[in-house]
Write a protein that holds these residues in place. Sequence first.
Motif, PDB file in Angstrom:
ATOM      1  N   LEU A 248       8.073 -37.904 -32.815  1.00 24.47           N
ATOM      2  CA  LEU A 248       7.108 -37.843 -31.728  1.00 24.47           C
ATOM      3  C   LEU A 248       7.333 -39.029 -30.797  1.00 24.47           C
ATOM      4  O   LEU A 248       7.581 -40.149 -31.256  1.00 24.47           O
ATOM      5  CB  LEU A 248       5.678 -37.896 -32.261  1.00 24.47           C
ATOM      6  N   ALA A 249       7.240 -38.784 -29.492  1.00 20.42           N
ATOM      7  CA  ALA A 249       7.375 -39.843 -28.499  1.00 20.42           C
ATOM      8  C   ALA A 249       6.238 -39.721 -27.496  1.00 20.42           C
ATOM      9  O   ALA A 249       5.853 -38.615 -27.109  1.00 20.42           O
ATOM     10  CB  ALA A 249       8.716 -39.744 -27.773  1.00 20.42           C
ATOM     11  N   VAL A 250       5.683 -40.864 -27.072  1.00 17.18           N
ATOM     12  CA  VAL A 250       4.602 -40.865 -26.094  1.00 17.18           C
ATOM     13  C   VAL A 250       4.868 -41.920 -25.034  1.00 17.18           C
ATOM     14  O   VAL A 250       5.613 -42.871 -25.248  1.00 17.18           O
ATOM     15  CB  VAL A 250       3.223 -41.131 -26.749  1.00 17.18           C
ATOM     16  N   GLY A 251       4.218 -41.733 -23.892  1.00 21.18           N
ATOM     17  CA  GLY A 251       4.292 -42.680 -22.804  1.00 21.18           C
ATOM     18  C   GLY A 251       3.284 -42.315 -21.736  1.00 21.18           C
ATOM     19  O   GLY A 251       2.540 -41.329 -21.875  1.00 21.18           O
ATOM     20  N   PRO A 252       3.245 -43.057 -20.648  1.00 20.09           N
ATOM     21  CA  PRO A 252       2.302 -42.741 -19.578  1.00 20.09           C
ATOM     22  C   PRO A 252       2.511 -41.352 -18.981  1.00 20.09           C
ATOM     23  O   PRO A 252       1.570 -40.751 -18.463  1.00 20.09           O
ATOM     24  CB  PRO A 252       2.580 -43.834 -18.533  1.00 20.09           C
ATOM     25  N   GLY A 253       3.735 -40.825 -19.072  1.00 18.04           N
ATOM     26  CA  GLY A 253       4.034 -39.528 -18.470  1.00 18.04           C
ATOM     27  C   GLY A 253       3.875 -38.345 -19.398  1.00 18.04           C
ATOM     28  O   GLY A 253       4.097 -37.201 -18.967  1.00 18.04           O
ATOM     29  N   GLY A 254       3.500 -38.558 -20.666  1.00 18.35           N
ATOM     30  CA  GLY A 254       3.309 -37.420 -21.543  1.00 18.35           C
ATOM     31  C   GLY A 254       3.853 -37.648 -22.941  1.00 18.35           C
ATOM     32  O   GLY A 254       4.294 -38.749 -23.294  1.00 18.35           O
ATOM     33  N   SER A 255       3.821 -36.570 -23.730  1.00 14.43           N
ATOM     34  CA  SER A 255       4.262 -36.610 -25.127  1.00 14.43           C
ATOM     35  C   SER A 255       5.332 -35.565 -25.372  1.00 14.43           C
ATOM     36  O   SER A 255       5.293 -34.470 -24.790  1.00 14.43           O
ATOM     37  CB  SER A 255       3.078 -36.340 -26.069  1.00 14.43           C
ATOM     38  N   ASP A 256       6.275 -35.882 -26.250  1.00 15.26           N
ATOM     39  CA  ASP A 256       7.401 -35.014 -26.558  1.00 15.26           C
ATOM     40  C   ASP A 256       7.625 -35.025 -28.064  1.00 15.26           C
ATOM     41  O   ASP A 256       7.211 -35.952 -28.765  1.00 15.26           O
ATOM     42  CB  ASP A 256       8.670 -35.491 -25.855  1.00 15.26           C
ATOM     43  N   LEU A 257       8.321 -33.995 -28.539  1.00 12.81           N
ATOM     44  CA  LEU A 257       8.709 -33.972 -29.943  1.00 12.81           C
ATOM     45  C   LEU A 257      10.119 -33.433 -30.094  1.00 12.81           C
ATOM     46  O   LEU A 257      10.612 -32.684 -29.245  1.00 12.81           O
ATOM     47  CB  LEU A 257       7.732 -33.165 -30.787  1.00 12.81           C
TER      48      LEU A 257
END
Length: 342
Positions: A292-301
């Motif tokens: 899982l990855a997160v940041g100000p622009g959204g989340s991804d997997l």
Amino acid sequence: MRAVLVLVAVLSVLLGGVASAAELPSWRLVSTGTAAQFRGLSAVSGRVAWVSGTRGTVLRTVDGGRSWGSVGPPAAGELEFRDIEAFDDQRAVVLSIGPGADSRVYRTEDGGRSWRQTFSNPDAAAFYDCLAFFDPWRGLAMSDPVNGRFRVQATVDGGRSWRQVPDDAFPAAEPGEAGFAASGQCVATSGPFDAWLATGGGKHARVLHSGDGGRHWAASDTPLPSSASSGVFAVAFRTPWQGVAIGGDYANPTAAGPAVALSRDRGRTWRTPTEYPRGYRSGLAWRGRTVLAVGPGGSDLSRDGGRHWQSFDSGSFDTVDCAGGGACWASGAKGRVAKLVP
């Protein structure tokens, strides 16, 4: 008959796509009652989590996020708690950042009812960014370089006391190289002896690796871009061999990247996958074999160790953490905290 078979095949593809999309998880926001920015997060279980952030704020939930208790150290309103590591619902270690004595470590053993300050940075040139533990006793806290070498404090008693790792344990830092106190994940551990430091700001975005519990370190370049505002912001290893580094440019958060690098040799070498999240990501966690990855622009997997990625949320988070049982939490600005469902 051929037309029917073609129609069946098309429907299978379409329905398969719908099913695949439906299988993506989502974040369920929980109310924290504060507008603090939470860059520190420690997921203990689906019921227990701790967050830390601005204005000396530390919150704890023991009921899955339905309610939160403010449990931070007293008289700490001027501090920024950028990282927290919790061992259960009672024991936690929290790190404040800043130059000199603003970099501190506190420990609680009673759920935040009382805290003891166990470290105060004595060096005005040091600036501590993050910490991580191998187990409930042994841990590391990382500072930006001092006199051309990264500085690390080590503990063997759960954060009750700290000692400095000798400077000669580290390779020379590049000019401008430092860690990013963005998500509490610029230092990571896996297994009893392996640890990694994530850097940026220099000529190369690098990852430093120790295979002996933090006593000796070696540096490796990654393909991620590096500048005063870009580099590796988070690193996470599923095993001592398989890891992911993520970052980007926080000053240009929509820059194309690459934002991800993968290693299968304990961080000695890194490569860019063919697919990766587009834009800056600051937080990273493993949920079983899923990243899982997160940041100000959204989340991804990524379900295949970082080779291919899917976006599943557009909300802003700074960090993400998953407990051993698969319960994952995310936190960020304006008091945002969420649990992953399903």
